[in-house]
Design a protein around this motif. Sequence first.
Motif, PDB file in Angstrom:
ATOM      1  N   PHE A 189      43.456  34.346  41.916  1.00  7.92           N
ATOM      2  CA  PHE A 189      43.170  32.953  42.230  1.00  7.92           C
ATOM      3  C   PHE A 189      42.324  32.273  41.162  1.00  7.92           C
ATOM      4  O   PHE A 189      42.338  31.057  41.038  1.00  7.92           O
ATOM      5  CB  PHE A 189      42.525  32.841  43.609  1.00  7.92           C
ATOM      6  N   LYS A 190      41.613  33.063  40.361  1.00  5.31           N
ATOM      7  CA  LYS A 190      40.862  32.478  39.253  1.00  5.31           C
ATOM      8  C   LYS A 190      41.814  31.929  38.193  1.00  5.31           C
ATOM      9  O   LYS A 190      41.481  30.997  37.482  1.00  5.31           O
ATOM     10  CB  LYS A 190      39.937  33.522  38.638  1.00  5.31           C
ATOM     11  N   ALA A 191      43.000  32.512  38.089  1.00  9.97           N
ATOM     12  CA  ALA A 191      43.987  32.026  37.122  1.00  9.97           C
ATOM     13  C   ALA A 191      44.645  30.741  37.599  1.00  9.97           C
ATOM     14  O   ALA A 191      45.165  29.971  36.798  1.00  9.97           O
ATOM     15  CB  ALA A 191      45.056  33.096  36.875  1.00  9.97           C
TER      16      ALA A 191
ATOM     17  N   PRO B  25      52.972  41.785  37.864  1.00  8.90           N
ATOM     18  CA  PRO B  25      51.986  42.769  37.395  1.00  8.90           C
ATOM     19  C   PRO B  25      50.959  42.204  36.405  1.00  8.90           C
ATOM     20  O   PRO B  25      49.875  42.763  36.274  1.00  8.90           O
ATOM     21  CB  PRO B  25      52.840  43.846  36.730  1.00  8.90           C
ATOM     22  N   ALA B  26      51.267  41.127  35.755  1.00  9.05           N
ATOM     23  CA  ALA B  26      50.307  40.532  34.816  1.00  9.05           C
ATOM     24  C   ALA B  26      49.041  40.053  35.524  1.00  9.05           C
ATOM     25  O   ALA B  26      47.978  39.971  34.911  1.00  9.05           O
ATOM     26  CB  ALA B  26      50.950  39.368  34.064  1.00  9.05           C
ATOM     27  N   TYR B  27      49.143  39.736  36.812  1.00 11.47           N
ATOM     28  CA  TYR B  27      47.993  39.237  37.573  1.00 11.47           C
ATOM     29  C   TYR B  27      47.294  40.326  38.381  1.00 11.47           C
ATOM     30  O   TYR B  27      46.292  40.073  39.030  1.00 11.47           O
ATOM     31  CB  TYR B  27      48.442  38.107  38.513  1.00 11.47           C
ATOM     32  N   GLU B  28      47.819  41.524  38.356  1.00 18.59           N
ATOM     33  CA  GLU B  28      47.283  42.625  39.163  1.00 18.59           C
ATOM     34  C   GLU B  28      45.824  42.994  38.858  1.00 18.59           C
ATOM     35  O   GLU B  28      45.056  43.233  39.784  1.00 18.59           O
ATOM     36  CB  GLU B  28      48.174  43.866  39.002  1.00 18.59           C
ATOM     37  N   PRO B  29      45.389  43.053  37.596  1.00 18.73           N
ATOM     38  CA  PRO B  29      44.014  43.505  37.333  1.00 18.73           C
ATOM     39  C   PRO B  29      42.917  42.692  38.039  1.00 18.73           C
ATOM     40  O   PRO B  29      41.872  43.234  38.370  1.00 18.73           O
ATOM     41  CB  PRO B  29      43.882  43.383  35.807  1.00 18.73           C
ATOM     42  N   SER B  30      43.150  41.408  38.269  1.00 16.13           N
ATOM     43  CA  SER B  30      42.134  40.565  38.918  1.00 16.13           C
ATOM     44  C   SER B  30      42.582  40.070  40.287  1.00 16.13           C
ATOM     45  O   SER B  30      41.997  39.132  40.824  1.00 16.13           O
ATOM     46  CB  SER B  30      41.814  39.362  38.030  1.00 16.13           C
ATOM     47  N   ALA B  31      43.594  40.699  40.858  1.00 19.65           N
ATOM     48  CA  ALA B  31      44.144  40.230  42.133  1.00 19.65           C
ATOM     49  C   ALA B  31      43.210  40.519  43.297  1.00 19.65           C
ATOM     50  O   ALA B  31      42.492  41.514  43.316  1.00 19.65           O
ATOM     51  CB  ALA B  31      45.502  40.869  42.388  1.00 19.65           C
ATOM     52  N   THR B  32      43.250  39.616  44.272  1.00 11.47           N
ATOM     53  CA  THR B  32      42.413  39.692  45.464  1.00 11.47           C
ATOM     54  C   THR B  32      43.231  39.274  46.679  1.00 11.47           C
ATOM     55  O   THR B  32      44.066  38.383  46.591  1.00 11.47           O
ATOM     56  CB  THR B  32      41.217  38.720  45.314  1.00 11.47           C
ATOM     57  N   PHE B  33      42.979  39.924  47.808  1.00 12.19           N
ATOM     58  CA  PHE B  33      43.548  39.474  49.073  1.00 12.19           C
ATOM     59  C   PHE B  33      42.572  38.465  49.662  1.00 12.19           C
ATOM     60  O   PHE B  33      41.359  38.677  49.622  1.00 12.19           O
ATOM     61  CB  PHE B  33      43.686  40.629  50.071  1.00 12.19           C
ATOM     62  N   ILE B  34      43.094  37.373  50.220  1.00 15.06           N
ATOM     63  CA  ILE B  34      42.241  36.450  50.961  1.00 15.06           C
ATOM     64  C   ILE B  34      42.844  36.227  52.343  1.00 15.06           C
ATOM     65  O   ILE B  34      44.065  36.196  52.504  1.00 15.06           O
ATOM     66  CB  ILE B  34      42.008  35.110  50.227  1.00 15.06           C
ATOM     67  N   MET B  35      41.980  36.144  53.332  1.00 18.11           N
ATOM     68  CA  MET B  35      42.380  35.950  54.728  1.00 18.11           C
ATOM     69  C   MET B  35      41.154  35.490  55.498  1.00 18.11           C
ATOM     70  O   MET B  35      40.033  35.588  55.008  1.00 18.11           O
ATOM     71  CB  MET B  35      42.918  37.254  55.322  1.00 18.11           C
ATOM     72  N   ASN B  36      41.362  35.012  56.725  1.00 20.54           N
ATOM     73  CA  ASN B  36      40.198  34.657  57.541  1.00 20.54           C
ATOM     74  C   ASN B  36      39.746  35.873  58.350  1.00 20.54           C
ATOM     75  O   ASN B  36      40.421  36.904  58.379  1.00 20.54           O
ATOM     76  CB  ASN B  36      40.460  33.425  58.414  1.00 20.54           C
ATOM     77  N   SER B  37      38.609  35.772  58.992  1.00 13.81           N
ATOM     78  CA  SER B  37      38.042  36.926  59.691  1.00 13.81           C
ATOM     79  C   SER B  37      38.871  37.335  60.911  1.00 13.81           C
ATOM     80  O   SER B  37      38.907  38.510  61.269  1.00 13.81           O
ATOM     81  CB  SER B  37      36.593  36.662  60.098  1.00 13.81           C
TER      82      SER B  37
END
Length: 184
Positions: free
Chosen positions: A149-151, A79-91
């Motif tokens: 991912f920025k972290a 949960p510490a990483y939740e505020p800036s979390a992002t899903f990444i995947m290909n198209s």
Amino acid sequence: PILVGWAELQDSAFDITAFVKDILGKRYFRSMSAMCVNGSTSGNIASILTGVAAASPVTSAAVAVTYPDIASLYGALDPAYEPSATFIMNSTTRAGLLGEVDTFGRPLFLVAPTAGSAAFSTLLGRPVRLVQALPNVAAGNYPILYGDFKAGYILRTVNPGLSINILRELYAGQFATGFIPFVR
């Protein structure tokens, strides 16, 4: 270098210099993205797939990612990483998820409510970014990653970052201008 003839530069209906700069920038950042996903051959950059993704549960199905896979991935993040979390995947993976629904029959991807945003830019309320270097859905692959991912990655560049050197004199004998990308 990319060589562009003087006649093309003078007679074009659009700004070829800006076009070449844009293409070189896209190529550079896509290759940097691939290097972050796969790692570098010299070992200077570790693969995100062997590091961060080792805890990713999205490997259960050989042909599709299901809602329980996504929910498990979402729940696995600290949960510490939740505020800036992002899903990444290909198209390709995103296209496969467009028809996926949750346990109540609601689509996972909703059309963006504002005209200025990308059509399918969130998943479970979190941003989705396309990274074409990620693998497609297959058994043993990590087609979707979720985290801050920025972290985990800091890319050090010396300002101004990517620059394009325009070589007018070096190729004057060929009546051309050369464009070479440069990064420090």
